[in-house]
Write a protein that holds these residues in place. Structure first.
Motif, mmCIF file in Angstrom:
data_model
loop_
_atom_site.group_PDB
_atom_site.id
_atom_site.type_symbol
_atom_site.label_atom_id
_atom_site.label_comp_id
_atom_site.label_asym_id
_atom_site.label_seq_id
_atom_site.Cartn_x
_atom_site.Cartn_y
_atom_site.Cartn_z
ATOM 1 N N PRO A 36 5.782 63.154 20.397
ATOM 2 C CA PRO A 36 4.690 63.058 19.423
ATOM 3 C C PRO A 36 4.584 64.290 18.525
ATOM 4 O O PRO A 36 5.026 65.370 18.886
ATOM 5 N N ALA A 37 3.963 64.071 17.346
ATOM 6 C CA ALA A 37 3.581 65.162 16.457
ATOM 7 C C ALA A 37 2.068 65.122 16.314
ATOM 8 O O ALA A 37 1.505 64.064 16.027
ATOM 9 N N ASP A 38 1.418 66.246 16.541
ATOM 10 C CA ASP A 38 -0.046 66.314 16.529
ATOM 11 C C ASP A 38 -0.543 67.142 15.361
ATOM 12 O O ASP A 38 0.040 68.179 15.028
ATOM 13 N N GLN A 39 -1.613 66.662 14.749
ATOM 14 C CA GLN A 39 -2.304 67.419 13.710
ATOM 15 C C GLN A 39 -3.752 67.588 14.139
ATOM 16 O O GLN A 39 -4.421 66.602 14.460
ATOM 17 N N ASP A 40 -4.225 68.833 14.173
ATOM 18 C CA ASP A 40 -5.581 69.105 14.642
ATOM 19 C C ASP A 40 -6.620 68.492 13.723
ATOM 20 O O ASP A 40 -6.398 68.307 12.522
ATOM 21 N N GLY A 41 -7.773 68.215 14.335
ATOM 22 C CA GLY A 41 -8.921 67.753 13.553
ATOM 23 C C GLY A 41 -8.967 66.253 13.401
ATOM 24 O O GLY A 41 -8.088 65.525 13.827
ATOM 25 N N MET A 42 -10.036 65.794 12.752
ATOM 26 C CA MET A 42 -10.297 64.374 12.561
ATOM 27 C C MET A 42 -11.117 64.218 11.281
ATOM 28 O O MET A 42 -12.032 64.993 11.038
ATOM 29 N N PRO A 43 -10.770 63.230 10.410
ATOM 30 C CA PRO A 43 -11.579 63.035 9.214
ATOM 31 C C PRO A 43 -13.013 62.682 9.569
ATOM 32 O O PRO A 43 -13.295 62.169 10.648
ATOM 33 N N GLU A 44 -13.918 62.964 8.639
ATOM 34 C CA GLU A 44 -15.345 62.801 8.922
ATOM 35 C C GLU A 44 -15.695 61.380 9.326
ATOM 36 O O GLU A 44 -16.532 61.152 10.183
ATOM 37 N N ASP A 45 -15.053 60.389 8.691
ATOM 38 C CA ASP A 45 -15.383 59.003 9.038
ATOM 39 C C ASP A 45 -14.464 58.434 10.109
ATOM 40 O O ASP A 45 -14.560 57.268 10.468
ATOM 41 N N GLY A 46 -13.519 59.258 10.621
ATOM 42 C CA GLY A 46 -12.625 58.803 11.687
ATOM 43 C C GLY A 46 -11.624 57.755 11.260
ATOM 44 O O GLY A 46 -11.034 57.090 12.077
ATOM 45 N N SER A 47 -11.385 57.601 9.925
ATOM 46 C CA SER A 47 -10.518 56.532 9.432
ATOM 47 C C SER A 47 -9.071 56.994 9.379
ATOM 48 O O SER A 47 -8.760 58.052 8.828
ATOM 49 N N LEU A 48 -8.181 56.185 9.933
ATOM 50 C CA LEU A 48 -6.758 56.498 9.854
ATOM 51 C C LEU A 48 -6.235 56.361 8.436
ATOM 52 O O LEU A 48 -5.320 57.047 8.025
ATOM 53 N N GLY A 49 -6.845 55.462 7.669
ATOM 54 C CA GLY A 49 -6.382 55.239 6.304
ATOM 55 C C GLY A 49 -6.486 56.489 5.455
ATOM 56 O O GLY A 49 -5.727 56.684 4.504
ATOM 57 N N ASN A 50 -7.428 57.365 5.779
ATOM 58 C CA ASN A 50 -7.594 58.591 5.018
ATOM 59 C C ASN A 50 -6.521 59.618 5.316
ATOM 60 O O ASN A 50 -6.481 60.666 4.699
ATOM 61 N N CYS A 51 -5.678 59.355 6.292
ATOM 62 C CA CYS A 51 -4.656 60.330 6.670
ATOM 63 C C CYS A 51 -3.261 59.799 6.384
ATOM 64 O O CYS A 51 -2.303 60.195 7.011
ATOM 65 N N SER A 52 -3.108 58.892 5.456
ATOM 66 C CA SER A 52 -1.816 58.248 5.250
ATOM 67 C C SER A 52 -1.088 58.749 4.011
ATOM 68 O O SER A 52 -0.009 58.279 3.717
ATOM 69 N N SER A 53 -1.661 59.687 3.273
ATOM 70 C CA SER A 53 -1.000 60.127 2.046
ATOM 71 C C SER A 53 -0.524 61.560 2.170
ATOM 72 O O SER A 53 0.204 61.917 3.091
ATOM 73 N N SER A 54 -0.946 62.420 1.233
ATOM 74 C CA SER A 54 -0.413 63.769 1.171
ATOM 75 C C SER A 54 -0.891 64.649 2.321
ATOM 76 O O SER A 54 -0.355 65.719 2.548
ATOM 77 N N VAL A 55 -1.909 64.205 3.071
ATOM 78 C CA VAL A 55 -2.407 65.007 4.188
ATOM 79 C C VAL A 55 -1.331 65.169 5.253
ATOM 80 O O VAL A 55 -1.223 66.201 5.903
ATOM 81 N N LEU A 56 -0.499 64.149 5.435
ATOM 82 C CA LEU A 56 0.528 64.165 6.474
ATOM 83 C C LEU A 56 1.913 64.282 5.849
ATOM 84 O O LEU A 56 2.217 63.594 4.873
ATOM 85 N N PRO A 57 2.786 65.128 6.409
ATOM 86 C CA PRO A 57 4.159 65.189 5.904
ATOM 87 C C PRO A 57 4.914 63.920 6.262
ATOM 88 O O PRO A 57 4.798 63.413 7.373
ATOM 89 N N ALA A 58 5.678 63.403 5.307
ATOM 90 C CA ALA A 58 6.462 62.189 5.566
ATOM 91 C C ALA A 58 7.791 62.577 6.196
ATOM 92 O O ALA A 58 8.392 63.583 5.825
ATOM 93 N N PRO A 59 8.266 61.814 7.182
ATOM 94 C CA PRO A 59 9.576 62.124 7.768
ATOM 95 C C PRO A 59 10.686 61.950 6.741
ATOM 96 O O PRO A 59 10.620 61.083 5.870
ATOM 97 N N SER A 60 11.709 62.802 6.846
ATOM 98 C CA SER A 60 12.804 62.754 5.873
ATOM 99 C C SER A 60 13.516 61.410 5.904
ATOM 100 O O SER A 60 14.113 60.989 4.917
#
Length: 547
Positions: free
Chosen positions: A24-48
């Motif tokens: 697994p790869a872990d990123q600390d913290g959680m968005p305020e509304d707890g939505s996974l959709g909010n973490c699907s763009s530039s917030v997370l690095p895309a695998p090569s």
């Protein structure tokens, strides 16, 4: 680098049970509304992989995700077709896994992949992202349907699982082809000898244990069938999850009727262990035959008996002795305080206060432990320890709250219990985390919320969905309430809830093993709940071993 393919088959009912997994790869913290959709763009690095569509190969090359590299490892689903990814985290993180498999459907057809997982799933087929159709899930899982593109030949499936992990996480993923294509094949790219790999998988998967719960004096015996037609040299070890190895056999020869006995002559702690069987060192490390069979086993301090154990006082002493072995744990100090002449660890007391002041996910547990320590220190007139605790209730009380009577806010329940107990401790103090309100005001508000929560939980009877960890926390909170709330009705309600939970544990147990039906639970021996629960029981309930 020569790339081979390890061939497997889809199950007759269409399940894909074999994967290459990275993470697994872990990123600390959680968005305020707890939505996974909010973490699907530039917030997370895309695998090569998504940019170059490099074909994953077992063990090498690694999957590059931002600055991190993750090896591709072979993983097989359990008998229920679920890939086991379960874990426990104290702090919330966004966790990501990646899975890869090459599927050969055998004929052109309109195929779909139905995925059930404890989190959100994204799918790429032959390098193109496939839109997900959300299906109704159950409990803590979600279900998705992906209509696979028409393609002649191999379907290269790349999945990403994202989930917020905090506390006990029932991580899993299950994938099934629709319509069921029992003749479909799966290829997993690898650099090792595929034939040797399949032979090792068969030998490693064919041993049997007579049970999974052992007393400290019992031998653990691994048996292979008497008519077995394979041979191999394997390694066997017994270790704590993520911890030390206690028993190890470097070269165990396996043939027809083989029995290998691990003698339990060690002083490790009781609880859960991993029994791992894998190829011997040369094949595992030098030839990268990274396949293993890991079984959970539990070590307990006494032999299971059908008759009830000792009298309550003797049983309490046994539980306290079990708590003594948890070095550096605050609940060990609760057990220490039951011995005449013993003094608590000052550094551990200060560590609990620090945990409380930082407001971490363990803050409520730290508060309840400190509260119980305070009562014990007060009874012993230990002025030095009491001086350390002086004033910490009003300064550091956790200020998280719950809204009404939601069905599963265990942490919110703990917060309200802390609110009641802290207000009783300092009724005329002004509590910083609650807008400088008086302790007596917090008692009235907290009592109302606690009563509503417990009545709601009692109304659900034995159909509660808490994990073992949550159950032990509820028991700890209720025991503190019953002992120190000063309200007869609230104390009786607390004892009723404790009775309900303990009776449910007894009904769900067989020969000392608790078969927890709740998602996210960890099965373990009943007598060895977390030490906080053990020490909390001491003056309040009559404990008997379930027969």
């Amino acid at each position: 680098m020569q790339v081979n393919a390890i061939p497997y088959r889809v199950t007759p009912d269409g399940h894909v049970d074999h994967w290459l997994v990275a993470g697994p790869a872990d990123q600390d913290g959680m968005p305020e509304d707890g939505s996974l959709g909010n973490c699907s763009s530039s917030v997370l690095p895309a695998p090569s992989y998504l940019e170059t569509f490099t074909r994953p190969v077992e063990w090498e090359p690694p999957l590059q995700v931002g600055s991190e590299a993750h090896r591709w490892m072979y993983r097989r689903s359990l008998a229920d077709h679920r890939l086991d990814l379960a874990d426990t985290r104290a702090e919330p993180v966004l966790r990501r896994y990646w899975l890869y498999a090459e599927v050969l459907p055998g004929h052109q057809s309109e195929l779909a992949l139905v995925v059930e997982a404890a989190g959100k799933v994204f799918l790429w087929a032959n390098g193109c992202e496939v839109e997900a159709e959300w299906l109704e899930g159950s409990g803590s899982s979600e279900r998705f349907r992906f209509a696979l593109p028409r393609h002649e030949g191999t379907l290269r499936l790349f999945l990403e699982l994202r989930a917020f992990v905090c506390g006990a996480w029932p991580g899993f993923l299950s994938a099934c082809l629709e319509p069921h294509v029992g003749s479909a094949r799966i290829n997993l790219p690898t650099t090792v000898d595929p034939e040797r790999r399949l032979g090792l998988e068969a030998v490693i998967g064919d041993f049997a244990l007579d049970r999974h719960v052992y007393s400290r004096t019992d031998p653990i015996t691994l048996r292979w069938p008497a008519d077995y037609d394979r041979t191999a040299i394997l390694g066997i070890n017994l270790r704590r999850p993520g911890g030390a190895t206690y028993v190890e056999v470097m070269q165990a020869e396996v043939k027809a009727g083989t029995e290998h006995v691990l003698n339990m002559d060690f002083t490790g702690p009781n609880g859960r262990y991993w029994l791992t069987v894998k190829p011997h060192l040369q094949e595992y490390y030098e030839e990268n035959q990274r396949v293993e069979n890991v079984q959970d086993v539990y070590v307990i301090d006494h032999v299971f008996e059908q008759t009830p154990e000792q009298e309550d006082e003797d049983r309490i002493q046994q539980l306290l002795q079990a708590a003594f072995r948890h070095q550096g744990h605050p609940c060990r100090e609760l057990a220490v305080l039951q011995r005449l002449g013993e003094e608590p660890d000052r550094q551990l007391l200060e560590g609990c206060i620090r945990t409380l002041s930082e407001g971490s996910t363990d803050a409520e547990t730290a508060f309840l432990v400190l509260w119980q320590m305070g009562r014990d220190l007060e009874a012993r007139r230990a002025q030095e320890g009491l001086a350390i605790l002086d004033g910490c209730w009003s300064r550091y009380l956790p200020s998280t709250s719950i809204d009404g009577v939601e069905p599963n806010p265990v942490r919110g329940f703990l917060v309200c219990v802390c609110q009641v107990l802290a207000g009783l401790q300092d009724p005329f103090a002004m509590f910083v985390g609650f807008g400088d309100r008086l302790g007596s005001d917090l008692v009235r508000e907290g009592t109302s919320l606690v009563q509503a929560w417990m009545l709601n939980r009692l109304a659900r009877g034995f159909g509660g969905c808490e994990s073992e960890v949550e159950q032990s926390l509820i028991l700890l909170a209720c025991s503190c309430l019953a002992e120190g709330c000063g309200d007869e009705d609230l104390a009786n309600l607390s004892l009723m809830l404790m009775d309900r939970i303990l009776f449910g544990i007894a009904c769900g147990s067989y020969r000392g093993v608790y078969g927890l039906g709740a998602p996210g639970g960890e099965n373990g021996p009943v007598p060895h709940a977390p030490p906080g629960a053990c020490t909390a029981w001491r003056p309040l309930v009559r404990i008997r071993t379930a027969s």
